[in-house]
Design a protein around this motif. Structure first.
Motif, PDB file in Angstrom:
ATOM      1  N   ILE A  97       0.870  -1.179   0.000  1.00  0.00           N
ATOM      2  CA  ILE A  97       0.000   0.000   0.000  1.00  0.00           C
ATOM      3  C   ILE A  97       0.902   1.223   0.000  1.00  0.00           C
ATOM      4  N   TYR A  98       0.759   2.084  -1.019  1.00  0.00           N
ATOM      5  CA  TYR A  98       1.733   3.163  -1.214  1.00  0.00           C
ATOM      6  C   TYR A  98       1.062   4.535  -1.219  1.00  0.00           C
ATOM      7  N   PHE A  99       1.764   5.506  -0.578  1.00  0.00           N
ATOM      8  CA  PHE A  99       1.301   6.887  -0.479  1.00  0.00           C
ATOM      9  C   PHE A  99       2.339   7.810  -1.109  1.00  0.00           C
ATOM     10  N   VAL A 170       3.450  -1.475   3.801  1.00  0.00           N
ATOM     11  CA  VAL A 170       3.080  -0.080   3.558  1.00  0.00           C
ATOM     12  C   VAL A 170       4.332   0.666   3.122  1.00  0.00           C
ATOM     13  N   GLY A 171       4.137   1.710   2.318  1.00  0.00           N
ATOM     14  CA  GLY A 171       5.282   2.486   1.862  1.00  0.00           C
ATOM     15  C   GLY A 171       4.869   3.863   1.421  1.00  0.00           C
ATOM     16  N   GLY A 172       5.857   4.737   1.304  1.00  0.00           N
ATOM     17  CA  GLY A 172       5.596   6.082   0.828  1.00  0.00           C
ATOM     18  C   GLY A 172       6.863   6.899   0.798  1.00  0.00           C
ATOM     19  N   ASP A 173       6.780   8.046   0.113  1.00  0.00           N
ATOM     20  CA  ASP A 173       7.907   8.966   0.052  1.00  0.00           C
ATOM     21  C   ASP A 173       7.477  10.329   0.588  1.00  0.00           C
ATOM     22  N   SER A 174       8.358  10.972   1.344  1.00  0.00           N
ATOM     23  CA  SER A 174       8.146  12.313   1.879  1.00  0.00           C
ATOM     24  C   SER A 174       6.865  12.357   2.728  1.00  0.00           C
ATOM     25  N   ALA A 175       5.875  13.174   2.356  1.00  0.00           N
ATOM     26  CA  ALA A 175       4.623  13.182   3.109  1.00  0.00           C
ATOM     27  C   ALA A 175       3.964  11.815   3.089  1.00  0.00           C
ATOM     28  N   LEU A 179       2.441   9.199   6.131  1.00  0.00           N
ATOM     29  CA  LEU A 179       1.194   8.429   6.167  1.00  0.00           C
ATOM     30  C   LEU A 179       1.458   6.938   6.314  1.00  0.00           C
ATOM     31  N   ALA A 180       2.516   6.439   5.647  1.00  0.00           N
ATOM     32  CA  ALA A 180       2.830   5.011   5.744  1.00  0.00           C
ATOM     33  C   ALA A 180       3.226   4.641   7.167  1.00  0.00           C
ATOM     34  N   LEU A 181       4.063   5.462   7.792  1.00  0.00           N
ATOM     35  CA  LEU A 181       4.446   5.186   9.177  1.00  0.00           C
ATOM     36  C   LEU A 181       3.238   5.329  10.097  1.00  0.00           C
ATOM     37  N   SER A 196       3.465  -6.773   7.358  1.00  0.00           N
ATOM     38  CA  SER A 196       4.703  -7.529   7.204  1.00  0.00           C
ATOM     39  C   SER A 196       5.938  -6.652   7.086  1.00  0.00           C
ATOM     40  N   PHE A 197       5.768  -5.387   6.637  1.00  0.00           N
ATOM     41  CA  PHE A 197       6.949  -4.589   6.301  1.00  0.00           C
ATOM     42  C   PHE A 197       6.521  -3.144   6.071  1.00  0.00           C
ATOM     43  N   GLY A 198       7.503  -2.232   6.166  1.00  0.00           N
ATOM     44  CA  GLY A 198       7.270  -0.834   5.829  1.00  0.00           C
ATOM     45  C   GLY A 198       8.466  -0.256   5.104  1.00  0.00           C
ATOM     46  N   MET A 199       8.210   0.547   4.075  1.00  0.00           N
ATOM     47  CA  MET A 199       9.258   1.163   3.257  1.00  0.00           C
ATOM     48  C   MET A 199       9.058   2.675   3.285  1.00  0.00           C
TER      49      MET A 199
END
Length: 328
Positions: A97-99, A170-175, A179-181, A196-199
């Motif tokens: 799931i990416y933001f 979950v994952g995302g860049d910058s803002a 949201l991912a965290l 299972s994981f976060g990026m």
């Protein structure tokens, strides 16, 4: 201890990034500056600039779905790896799931199209990109509610779309990394299997501008500025927003009980220390994580992969971590 990589030459910009800036300028394009353009104009400029960065679409199986968010429809874009990547058994794919980034104010799942397709290709997972609402039309905590709605959709309905509800990252860049965290924190209290994981790529984790990286890079030599970060936070929180609310600034939250995290920092970024401080706090909380500092790259490098070899390598590294944790 965290698995940390600190490359040398940390004060030198990768030459391909500089070449990219010159190439874009010759095409009449510059990164959107919302401090010097009306908001609608800045958003349009961001879309046009990223269309140039993305180039021709990479092969992928792409489809759109919709779920119900906190105040109306929420659009999700599902990107599956190319059909020829060897997964022809019909089984459900794990899902990331990416933001997208953009200070909660700019950008979209379209601006991040190439990145999303690269992540699907190199992770072997399906990517569920969330078209969350932008500020200031919708402010905090609305986006946190939309993130949780996306997770609940994957858990409850993902199997019907070929997504494995028991293998979710979950994952995302910058803002989007914020949201991912935040979603990883919220998911601790959700029923069902744990994440299972976060990026997390060069995240915007705290309303704090008194850091070494802001002092070194906040003037804009490498793109993002401290002034612009103040503007993003003001639009996200509103004038009465509580900047030290851990739900808005997850660096301040209780970080225990999280899934393994890949924390990637850009070395020439005023937000560099957000990621370095997050790694320190994760170490204190004994939460498993891997910190990687991409020393010669600026903020938003994950959108530069068509032109910058080290940016593509950084994205492939992050996608490989997704693969390692989801495709066991």
């Amino acid at each position: 201890m965290p698995d940390t990589f600190l490359p040398l030459h940390r004060d030198l910009l990768d030459p391909q990034v500089a070449e990219l800036g010159e190439l874009a300028a010759r095409a009449g394009l510059v990164p959107a500056d919302p401090l010097r353009l009306p908001l609608a104009g800045a958003r349009d400029a961001a879309e046009r600039y990223h269309l140039f960065l993305n180039g021709p679409a990479l092969p992928a199986d792409v489809r759109e779905v919709e779920t119900v968010g906190p105040a109306g429809p929420l659009r999700l874009r599902l990107i599956r790896p190319p059909a020829d990547d060897g997964r022809k058994d019909g089984k459900c794919l794990p899902v990331l799931i990416y933001f997208h980034g953009g200070g909660f104010v700019l950008n979209s799942i379209d601006t991040h199209d190439r990145l999303l397709r690269l992540l699907a290709r190199h992770s072997g997972a399906a990517v569920c990109a969330v078209a969350y609402s932008l500020a200031p039309e919708r402010r905090f905590p609305h986006q946190r509610g939309e993130a949780l709605a996306a997770l609940r959709w994957v858990v409850r309905h993902g199997a019907g779309h070929g997504l494995d509800p028991e293998r979710i990252a979950v994952g995302g860049d910058s803002a989007g990394a914020n949201l991912a965290l935040g979603l990883a924190l919220d998911a601790r209290n959700e029923p069902g299997p744990p994440l299972s994981f976060g990026m997390l790529l060069y995240g915007m984790f705290a309303h704090d501008f008194d850091t070494e990286s802001h002092r070194l890079f906040g003037g804009g030599r490498y793109g993002l500025t401290t002034e612009r970060m103040r503007w993003y936070w003001r639009h996200y929180l509103g004038h009465g927003g509580i900047a030290r609310d851990p739900a808005a600034a997850p660096l301040l939250a209780d970080l225990q009980g999280l899934p393994p995290l890949h924390v990637a920092a850009a070395g020439l970024d005023c937000l560099r220390d957000d990621s370095l401080r997050l790694a320190q706090r994760l170490e204190m909380a004994r939460s498993p994580h891997r910190l990687v500092l991409h020393a010669t790259l600026p903020h938003s490098f994950a959108n530069m992969t068509r032109h910058v070899r080290k940016a593509e390598e950084a994205v492939v590294l992050a996608a490989g971590e997704v693969r390692r944790h989801l495709l066991r």
